[in-house]
Write an enzyme that holds these catalytic residues in place. Sequence first.
Site, PDB file in Angstrom:
ATOM      1  N   GLU A  47       0.826  -1.207   0.000  1.00  0.00           N
ATOM      2  CA  GLU A  47       0.000   0.000   0.000  1.00  0.00           C
ATOM      3  C   GLU A  47       0.862   1.259   0.000  1.00  0.00           C
ATOM      4  OE1 GLU A  47      -3.032   0.366  -0.621  1.00  0.00           O
ATOM      5  OE2 GLU A  47      -3.681  -1.704  -0.507  1.00  0.00           O
ATOM      6  N   THR A  53       1.802   5.592  -7.470  1.00  0.00           N
ATOM      7  CA  THR A  53       2.631   4.755  -8.344  1.00  0.00           C
ATOM      8  C   THR A  53       1.752   3.660  -8.943  1.00  0.00           C
ATOM      9  OG1 THR A  53       4.430   5.101  -6.772  1.00  0.00           O
ATOM     10  CG2 THR A  53       4.764   3.397  -8.395  1.00  0.00           C
ATOM     11  N   TYR A 130      -5.931   6.692   4.587  1.00  0.00           N
ATOM     12  CA  TYR A 130      -6.130   5.663   3.560  1.00  0.00           C
ATOM     13  C   TYR A 130      -5.366   4.382   3.909  1.00  0.00           C
ATOM     14  CZ  TYR A 130      -5.433   2.707  -0.350  1.00  0.00           C
ATOM     15  OH  TYR A 130      -5.352   1.561  -1.102  1.00  0.00           O
ATOM     16  N   ASP A 148      -9.575   5.876  -1.643  1.00  0.00           N
ATOM     17  CA  ASP A 148      -8.452   6.527  -2.334  1.00  0.00           C
ATOM     18  C   ASP A 148      -8.995   7.189  -3.601  1.00  0.00           C
ATOM     19  OD1 ASP A 148      -8.939   4.482  -4.084  1.00  0.00           O
ATOM     20  OD2 ASP A 148      -6.836   3.923  -4.348  1.00  0.00           O
ATOM     21  N   CYS A 216     -25.954   3.001 -11.242  1.00  0.00           N
ATOM     22  CA  CYS A 216     -24.994   4.101 -11.403  1.00  0.00           C
ATOM     23  C   CYS A 216     -25.642   5.339 -12.021  1.00  0.00           C
ATOM     24  CB  CYS A 216     -23.819   3.642 -12.265  1.00  0.00           C
ATOM     25  SG  CYS A 216     -22.596   4.949 -12.473  1.00  0.00           S
TER      26      CYS A 216
HETATM   27 FE1  SF4 Z   1     -18.069   3.510 -13.462  1.00  0.00          FE
HETATM   28 FE2  SF4 Z   1     -19.638   3.134 -15.591  1.00  0.00          FE
HETATM   29 FE3  SF4 Z   1     -19.587   1.357 -13.626  1.00  0.00          FE
HETATM   30 FE4  SF4 Z   1     -20.720   3.707 -13.266  1.00  0.00          FE
HETATM   31  S1  SF4 Z   1     -21.375   2.126 -14.672  1.00  0.00           S
HETATM   32  S2  SF4 Z   1     -19.347   2.683 -11.828  1.00  0.00           S
HETATM   33  S3  SF4 Z   1     -19.382   5.016 -14.454  1.00  0.00           S
HETATM   34  S4  SF4 Z   1     -17.918   1.893 -15.006  1.00  0.00           S
END
Ligand code: SF4
Length: 357
Positions: A47, A53, A130, A148, A216
């Site tokens: 970590e 990096t 973190y 993170d 999402c």
């Molecule tokens: Fe990321 Fe697309 Fe998954 Fe949403 S649907 S978490 S924007 S990859």
Amino acid sequence: MRSSIEKDTGLVSYLRNELLRWYDANGRDLPWRGAGKPDPYRVWLSEVMLQQTTVPHAAPYYEKFLKLWPTVGDLAAAADELVMAEWAGLGYYSRARNLIKCAQAVVGEHGGRFPATEAELLRLPGLGPYTAAAVAAIAFGEAANVVDGNIERIMTRLYAIEEPMPAAKVRVRQVAQAWVTADRAGDWPQALMDLATAVCRPKAPLCLLCPLREGCAGFASGEPERFPVKLAKAAKPRRYGVAFVFIENDGFAAERRADKGLLGGMLGIPHTPWRDTPWSEAEAKAVLGDFSYEKVGAYEHVFTHFALSQDIWVIPLSLVQRQAVLRAHNDWQWLPWAEARALPTVFLKAVKGLTPP
Ligand code: SF4
């Protein structure tokens, strides 16, 4: 989309399982992820190395460190200079200094065993929120909220957070907390990180392959890449310097830098101060003193807070002059060409193209 993940805890728990299933099938095979119980030392080392990096860059360093220092006790007992030299090339050298301090604290204050909770880990030198959360979750299975930059990206997209970073960090932590449970607490942040690398990439996220797509809001908006929202960046200031490479036969002069400040305690190449305006030849000559030199080129190096343009002057020495400059500078040493890799990248660039005389 079934409904907003903010209101529907059932959807959160469904998607969490979907991501963990995806992780079981697609998780990366990384050197620090072996079968069995994770070793806190290895988790911590990986970590720390992975901060700022990439995995391909950090992996060989990780293997090398484990070979040289297989346990935290071995690392705590190592000479600082050796650890710093082996770290050369990974950048952000304060991490290497903190690595040594932390190993010594684990040995001196905890009998050589990493403490097992996020709160105690946070008290170790150099462990920020973190790293403490990541070690607590991955090594000890604590339900810690690991956040993170990668996880921030996923969360700002999932919730379509319009507030720009870094102000949105508080809200990101709040929404990320809703996904944290004791069930597979260590796999959860690793699953998110793998998703961030393979699918929810900074550019061109592969939403159609994403197990979180159903919930999402960023995907639903049609512009997932817009998140996290960032304020326009100010250009990095530029500084200028001249590197003086004193060479003779088998090597060149390297200086041990002062402990405090940028690249503190590392080896370096003597140079003019780094300042906001370019050095004229006469000014640099006044710093160098009474030596013959050849101007062989210039290079760029970008630090976190500024970009450096550095000219390279080579100063060929006779053996007598070599002995004299080393006598005159307590903090200088002679470095064979073959050991140039002990230099941090910013100085390695100054000697890289030079062929030994
Ligand atoms: Fe990321 Fe697309 Fe998954 Fe949403 S649907 S978490 S924007 S990859």
